[in-house]
Design an enzyme around this catalytic site. Structure first.
Site, short mmCIF file in Angstrom:
data_model
loop_
_atom_site.label_atom_id
_atom_site.label_comp_id
_atom_site.label_asym_id
_atom_site.label_seq_id
_atom_site.Cartn_x
_atom_site.Cartn_y
_atom_site.Cartn_z
N HIS A 140 103.63 73.88 27.07
CA HIS A 140 104.48 74.91 26.61
C HIS A 140 105.08 76.23 27.07
O HIS A 140 104.29 76.45 28.11
CB HIS A 140 103.68 75.20 25.13
CG HIS A 140 103.48 75.80 23.99
ND1 HIS A 140 104.88 77.33 23.72
CD2 HIS A 140 105.15 75.39 22.59
CE1 HIS A 140 106.03 77.66 22.63
NE2 HIS A 140 105.14 76.73 22.80
N GLU A 157 105.57 79.09 26.52
CA GLU A 157 104.64 80.49 26.02
C GLU A 157 103.03 80.00 27.60
O GLU A 157 102.32 81.17 28.39
CB GLU A 157 103.16 80.81 25.27
CG GLU A 157 104.83 81.35 24.23
CD GLU A 157 104.22 80.30 22.36
OE1 GLU A 157 103.69 80.28 22.32
OE2 GLU A 157 105.71 80.81 21.88
N GLY A 177 106.42 76.12 14.96
CA GLY A 177 105.18 77.09 15.09
C GLY A 177 105.28 77.91 13.49
O GLY A 177 104.85 78.17 12.57
N GLY A 178 106.71 79.57 13.68
CA GLY A 178 105.83 80.11 12.35
C GLY A 178 105.92 79.19 10.76
O GLY A 178 104.98 79.57 9.99
N GLY A 214 110.75 81.60 18.11
CA GLY A 214 110.24 82.66 17.30
C GLY A 214 111.88 84.20 16.87
O GLY A 214 110.95 84.67 16.81
N SER A 223 112.68 77.90 16.17
CA SER A 223 113.00 78.64 15.13
C SER A 223 113.06 77.04 13.78
O SER A 223 114.19 77.66 13.13
CB SER A 223 114.20 79.23 14.81
OG SER A 223 113.75 80.26 15.88
N GLU A 264 112.37 72.74 23.57
CA GLU A 264 112.29 74.12 23.03
C GLU A 264 112.89 74.95 23.66
O GLU A 264 112.08 75.87 24.95
CB GLU A 264 110.73 74.38 22.64
CG GLU A 264 109.96 73.29 21.91
CD GLU A 264 108.63 73.86 21.33
OE1 GLU A 264 108.53 73.28 19.93
OE2 GLU A 264 108.00 74.73 21.70
N ASN A 291 102.98 73.93 15.61
CA ASN A 291 101.99 74.07 16.02
C ASN A 291 102.18 76.47 15.75
O ASN A 291 102.09 76.86 15.93
CB ASN A 291 103.06 74.59 17.45
CG ASN A 291 102.08 75.23 18.67
OD1 ASN A 291 100.69 75.60 18.77
ND2 ASN A 291 102.40 75.59 19.66
N TRP A 292 100.43 76.08 15.66
CA TRP A 292 99.69 77.26 15.24
C TRP A 292 99.98 78.52 15.82
O TRP A 292 99.28 79.82 15.91
CB TRP A 292 98.00 77.05 14.29
CG TRP A 292 98.39 75.89 12.91
CD1 TRP A 292 99.45 75.55 12.93
CD2 TRP A 292 97.16 75.89 12.01
NE1 TRP A 292 98.98 74.30 11.65
CE2 TRP A 292 97.82 74.76 10.65
CE3 TRP A 292 95.82 76.26 11.79
CZ2 TRP A 292 96.99 74.37 10.17
CZ3 TRP A 292 95.06 75.75 10.91
CH2 TRP A 292 95.68 75.23 10.00
N LYS A 293 99.71 77.93 17.24
CA LYS A 293 99.34 78.88 18.45
C LYS A 293 98.26 79.95 18.09
O LYS A 293 97.27 79.40 17.41
CB LYS A 293 100.90 80.01 18.46
CG LYS A 293 102.34 79.23 18.06
CD LYS A 293 103.66 79.34 18.73
CE LYS A 293 104.88 78.87 19.12
NZ LYS A 293 105.89 79.47 19.23
P1 13P Z 1 108.63 79.10 16.26
O1 13P Z 1 108.96 78.03 15.35
O2 13P Z 1 107.81 80.04 15.76
O3 13P Z 1 110.21 79.98 16.99
O4 13P Z 1 108.44 78.15 17.15
C1 13P Z 1 108.49 76.79 17.91
C2 13P Z 1 107.83 76.52 18.87
O5 13P Z 1 107.13 77.36 19.86
C3 13P Z 1 106.50 75.57 18.43
O6 13P Z 1 105.93 75.22 19.91
#
Ligand code: 13P
Length: 255
Positions: free
Chosen positions: A96, A98, A234-235, A174, A213, A168, A10-12
């Site tokens: 998600h 977010e 994510g990251g 994050g 994470s 999640e 997930n590149w966000k």
């Molecule tokens: P991180 O891997 O950056 O913690 O993000 C997880 C995430 O929200 C994937 O959708």
């Protein structure tokens, strides 16, 4: 029953045309010979065309980070299932945390998105998970059950055939503070058992990803857990080398 692992990036809100091309090229090179794990990336929808073009000849699937419930019409700023299909997108993240937080998306609205995706023949990646406060109050199971029930109670258990759930925990996203493999396994088992109460066969095949994470250091141990079928990353999905280590760890642990 053997479930095929799925690792999705997930590149966000990250990237550019050049970044998308470069990262996809990197992933293609690193993952060319990896078998036994499904892989998907969800760049910002702005860059689906670049990603689609760069992915030609690769088994890496394309995905998206969101979708609207409407197919077309006067819905300014929204993206439809048909548009995503136009770019060959397959795995669509919905709910998600977010989006639940910053865009006030309710369980019921997310369930409508789930229905729209099933109707369109796309694969929902339903994100669920509790806040830190809910975790500390011992409400993790209650929150996850409520978020799943929004789909179960409207569409039935069969809607989870061929679908993906990403657990999640919000406190792990994050923050660098992943859930421990044992913590994640316990909730994944709870989620699978919750669906099994309605339909054992559906529960046995649903893909349960862990997210929060996940990185190249902690992935292998997470994948040793029987109900962790992959990861939503994510990251670490923004770096070809780190993401590829995670994919390879899943392929190794699950085969
Ligand atoms: P991180 O891997 O950056 O913690 O993000 C997880 C995430 O929200 C994937 O959708």
């Amino acid at each position: 029953m053997a479930r095929r692992p799925l690792v999705m990036g997930n590149w966000k809100l990250n990237g550019s045309k050049a970044f998308t091309k470069q990262l996809v090229e990197g992933l293609k090179a690193e993952l060319a010979n990896v078998e036994g794990c499904d892989v998907a990336i969800a760049p910002p929808v702005m860059y689906l065309a670049e990603a689609e073009a760069a992915l030609v000849g690769s088994k890496i699937a394309l995905g998206s980070q969101n979708v609207d419930v409407n197919i077309s019409g006067a819905f300014t700023g929204d993206i439809s299932t048909e548009m995503l299909k136009d770019f060959g997108a397959k795995y669509i993240i919905i709910g998600h945390s977010e989006r639940r937080t910053y865009h006030k998306e309710s369980d019921e609205f997310v369930a409508k998105k789930f229905a729209a995706l099933k109707e369109a023949g796309l694969i929902p990646v339903l994100c669920i998970g509790e806040t830190e406060a809910e975790n500390e109050a011992g409400k993790t199971q209650e929150v996850c059950a409520r978020q799943i029930d929004a789909v179960l109670n409207t569409l039935g258990a069969s809607a989870f055939n061929g679908a993906v759930i990403a657990y999640e925990p919000i406190w792990a996203i994050g923050t660098g503070k992943s859930a421990t493999p044992a913590q994640a396994q316990a909730i994944h088992k709870f989620i699978r058992d919750h669906i099994a109460k309605q339909d054992q066969a559906v529960a046995d095949q649903v893909i349960l990803q862990y997210g929060g994470s996940v990185n190249d250091k902690n992935a292998a141990e997470l994948f040793t857990q029987p109900d962790i079928d992959g990861a939503l990353v994510g990251g670490a999905s923004l770096k070809a080398d780190a993401f590829s280590v995670i994919v390879k760890a899943a392929a190794k642990a699950k085969n």
